[in-house]
Design an enzyme around this catalytic site. Structure first.
Site, mmCIF file in Angstrom:
data_model
loop_
_atom_site.group_PDB
_atom_site.id
_atom_site.type_symbol
_atom_site.label_atom_id
_atom_site.label_comp_id
_atom_site.label_asym_id
_atom_site.label_seq_id
_atom_site.Cartn_x
_atom_site.Cartn_y
_atom_site.Cartn_z
ATOM 1 C CB THR A 16 6.916 -3.867 -5.804
ATOM 2 O OG1 THR A 16 6.744 -4.687 -6.949
ATOM 3 C CG2 THR A 16 5.572 -3.539 -5.191
ATOM 4 N N GLY A 67 9.390 3.592 -5.494
ATOM 5 C CA GLY A 67 8.919 4.980 -5.533
ATOM 6 C C GLY A 67 8.416 5.431 -4.169
ATOM 7 C CG ASP A 68 5.127 3.547 -2.459
ATOM 8 O OD1 ASP A 68 4.632 4.535 -3.038
ATOM 9 O OD2 ASP A 68 4.674 2.393 -2.564
ATOM 10 C CB ALA A 86 17.574 3.192 -15.094
ATOM 11 C CD GLU A 89 -2.500 2.733 -3.618
ATOM 12 O OE1 GLU A 89 -2.148 2.028 -4.560
ATOM 13 O OE2 GLU A 89 -2.149 2.516 -2.444
ATOM 14 C CB SER A 130 12.152 -3.941 -0.848
ATOM 15 O OG SER A 130 11.358 -2.794 -1.053
ATOM 16 C CB ALA A 162 1.295 1.014 4.732
ATOM 17 N N GLY A 190 0.863 -1.188 0.000
ATOM 18 C CA GLY A 190 0.000 0.000 0.000
ATOM 19 C C GLY A 190 0.889 1.224 0.000
#
Ligand code: RIB
Length: 311
Positions: free
Chosen positions: A235, A238-239, A210, A134, A278, A40, A37
């Site tokens: 995934t 960007g967050d 990149a 979102e 990650s 989060a 999300g």
């Protein structure tokens, strides 16, 4: 202190040789669920990689998917303000990650659509409010307005892409987008620099994969070349960038330094699987940055050219 208001999803992830085209079925492998999300993920990035006290307002269903999302936020030290929703499932996302680390994501927002203007607590003591798209757009606008009235800087990550009206843009201090989102917002075919200039927000940051990232703040352009890494899953990268950028700004760092830290954290996030799983720790980020040389003139020239800036 940073306040994040937004989405939390349980990510259902399958790896595959390539992302299926419309109508195609591919056989995947390595199915796993991960806390995700955009909201989060950004809260975890601010707290874990940014090292800044972080609160988050989120809505969760009354179901088994909520527990891992709460646990991941808690493990990162994020203070949770949870709206519990009984008639909607916790948000979920269905993600295919290809062997070249790209992804395709479909979100079932569920409880995330239940966040309302009245759910936002008072923001005394917070420097920045970080929002994404979102959750319902009226709620996003109400939160931005409340923050502006309380003297809290508003940062919007305009993802997933959608056009925004001028009333909402007028409430934003810092806008963060990727290249596709920039094109949707700017509605312009020209260079990245031209698109950045067309958006009526004082500071606009675009992430360019990149290539790196570029910011236009108060008429001045800054660029940061990407840190080269071996990507396995983009995934949440960007967050991670958004959360770390806002954490750095909240610590009073200059934008140039904030862009460098956010880019490095985003790069590290690409080297691991999953979204929140990650996101690096503050120590991992510092160690990675300590090994990176300053950008070479040729790298800076390359990204400036890519953005349409005259060198
Ligand atoms: O930005 C990545 C996130 O988008 C995923 O974690 C998924 O939940 C969707 O919100």
């Amino acid at each position: 202190m940073i306040f994040v208001a937004g989405s939390a999803n349980l990510d259902f992830v399958v790896r595959a040789a390539h992302i299926p085209a419309p109508g195609e079925t591919v056989l995947g492998r390595d199915f796993k669920t991960y806390p995700g999300g955009k909201g989060a993920n950004q809260a975890v990035a601010s707290a874990r990689a940014g090292g800044v006290p972080t609160h988050m307002l989120l809505a969760l269903g009354d179901d088994a998917f909520a527990a891992p999302l709460e646990a991941s936020l808690q493990a990162a030290g994020v203070v949770r303000h949870i709206v519990r929703v009984s008639d909607q499932a916790t948000g979920t996302a269905f993600i295919c990650v290809s062997d070249d680390a790209e992804n395709a994501i479909t979100v079932a927002p569920g409880a995330n659509l239940s966040l309302r203007a009245a759910d936002l607590p008072a923001l005394a003591g917070f420097s920045h409010l970080l929002l994404q798209l979102e959750t319902p757009i009226d709620t996003v606008a109400a939160y931005a307005r409340a923050a502006r009235e309380q003297g809290v800087a508003v940062v919007l990550n305009a993802a997933p892409a959608q056009r925004l009206d001028t009333d909402l843009l007028a409430l934003i201090d810092v806008l963060i987008v990727n290249q596709g989102e920039l094109a949707v917002l700017a509605q312009h075919q020209g260079s990245i620099a031209e698109c950045l200039t067309r958006i009526a927000v004082p500071c606009v940051v675009v992430t360019l994969g990149a290539h790196g990232c570029c910011a236009r703040c108060d008429g001045v352009f800054l660029t940061q070349p990407a840190f080269p890494v071996k990507s396995v899953d983009t995934t949440g990268a960007g967050d991670t960038f958004c959360g770390v950028l806002v954490a750095a700004l909240g610590q009073g760092k200059r934008l140039e330094q904030a862009l460098r830290q956010a880019s490095a954290a985003g790069a590290l996030a690409c080297t691991r699987h999953g979204a929140q799983s990650s996101i690096p720790t503050q120590t991992e980020l510092a160690e990675f940055l300590a090994q990176q040389p300053d950008a070479a003139p040729a790298q800076t020239a390359a990204i400036r050219t890519y953005c349409g800036l005259t060198n």
